[in-house]
Design a protein around this motif. Structure first.
Motif, PDB file in Angstrom:
ATOM      1  N   PHE A 140     160.143  -5.250  73.612  1.00 23.06           N
ATOM      2  CA  PHE A 140     159.733  -4.768  74.924  1.00 23.06           C
ATOM      3  C   PHE A 140     158.841  -3.548  74.795  1.00 23.06           C
ATOM      4  CE2 PHE A 140     160.319  -1.627  78.239  1.00 23.06           C
ATOM      5  CZ  PHE A 140     159.868  -2.315  79.353  1.00 23.06           C
ATOM      6  N   TRP A 141     159.273  -2.553  74.032  1.00 27.91           N
ATOM      7  CA  TRP A 141     158.506  -1.308  73.934  1.00 27.91           C
ATOM      8  C   TRP A 141     157.192  -1.510  73.189  1.00 27.91           C
ATOM      9  CZ3 TRP A 141     159.022   2.047  77.371  1.00 27.91           C
ATOM     10  CH2 TRP A 141     160.252   2.292  77.955  1.00 27.91           C
ATOM     11  N   ALA A 142     157.179  -2.371  72.191  1.00 32.75           N
ATOM     12  CA  ALA A 142     155.914  -2.662  71.502  1.00 32.75           C
ATOM     13  C   ALA A 142     154.926  -3.300  72.470  1.00 32.75           C
ATOM     14  CB  ALA A 142     156.170  -3.574  70.298  1.00 32.75           C
ATOM     15  N   ASN A 143     155.398  -4.250  73.267  1.00 30.11           N
ATOM     16  CA  ASN A 143     154.520  -4.892  74.240  1.00 30.11           C
ATOM     17  C   ASN A 143     154.099  -3.911  75.342  1.00 30.11           C
ATOM     18  OD1 ASN A 143     154.441  -7.314  72.902  1.00 30.11           O
ATOM     19  ND2 ASN A 143     156.098  -8.218  74.084  1.00 30.11           N
ATOM     20  N   ALA A 144     155.001  -3.029  75.739  1.00 28.72           N
ATOM     21  CA  ALA A 144     154.639  -2.005  76.735  1.00 28.72           C
ATOM     22  C   ALA A 144     153.560  -1.085  76.178  1.00 28.72           C
ATOM     23  CB  ALA A 144     155.873  -1.202  77.133  1.00 28.72           C
ATOM     24  N   SER A 145     153.642  -0.768  74.911  1.00 29.39           N
ATOM     25  CA  SER A 145     152.625   0.064  74.279  1.00 29.39           C
ATOM     26  C   SER A 145     151.246  -0.579  74.385  1.00 29.39           C
ATOM     27  CB  SER A 145     152.984   0.303  72.808  1.00 29.39           C
ATOM     28  OG  SER A 145     151.939   0.956  72.144  1.00 29.39           O
ATOM     29  N   ILE A 146     151.199  -1.870  74.136  1.00 29.45           N
ATOM     30  CA  ILE A 146     149.929  -2.598  74.232  1.00 29.45           C
ATOM     31  C   ILE A 146     149.449  -2.616  75.677  1.00 29.45           C
ATOM     32  CG2 ILE A 146     148.844  -4.868  73.980  1.00 29.45           C
ATOM     33  CD1 ILE A 146     150.852  -5.304  71.612  1.00 29.45           C
ATOM     34  N   ALA A 147     150.336  -2.940  76.601  1.00 30.13           N
ATOM     35  CA  ALA A 147     149.954  -3.084  78.003  1.00 30.13           C
ATOM     36  C   ALA A 147     149.514  -1.754  78.615  1.00 30.13           C
ATOM     37  CB  ALA A 147     151.123  -3.653  78.805  1.00 30.13           C
TER      38      ALA A 147
END
Length: 74
Positions: A65-72
């Motif tokens: 979740f946090w890795a994807n939030a970083s990208i987004a």
């Protein structure tokens, strides 16, 4: 409004808004998801069924979740 509050407000606005995928982002999300899933299967295979194994899987979901939030968000 003091500059610090303006910066905090901008961060909050960014964190709580919808971020439509930009070009190249879906591929990054999928790469992260695939690696996390690979590790999840390894944990399921080698770790005994236990609270600790469940927590490990939950933390993988959190990391994804946090890795994807970083990208987004960035």
């Amino acid at each position: 409004m003091p500059e610090q509050n303006k910066t905090i407000n901008q961060q909050l606005e960014n964190n709580f808004m919808y971020h439509a995928p930009k070009e190249g982002q879906p591929e990054k999300y999928e790469a992260i998801r695939a690696k996390v899933k690979e590790l999840a299967y390894l944990i399921e295979e080698v770790c005994p069924n236990s609270r600790e194994r469940s927590v490990a899987i939950t933390n993988l979901e959190t990391a994804m979740f946090w890795a994807n939030a970083s990208i987004a968000r960035n």
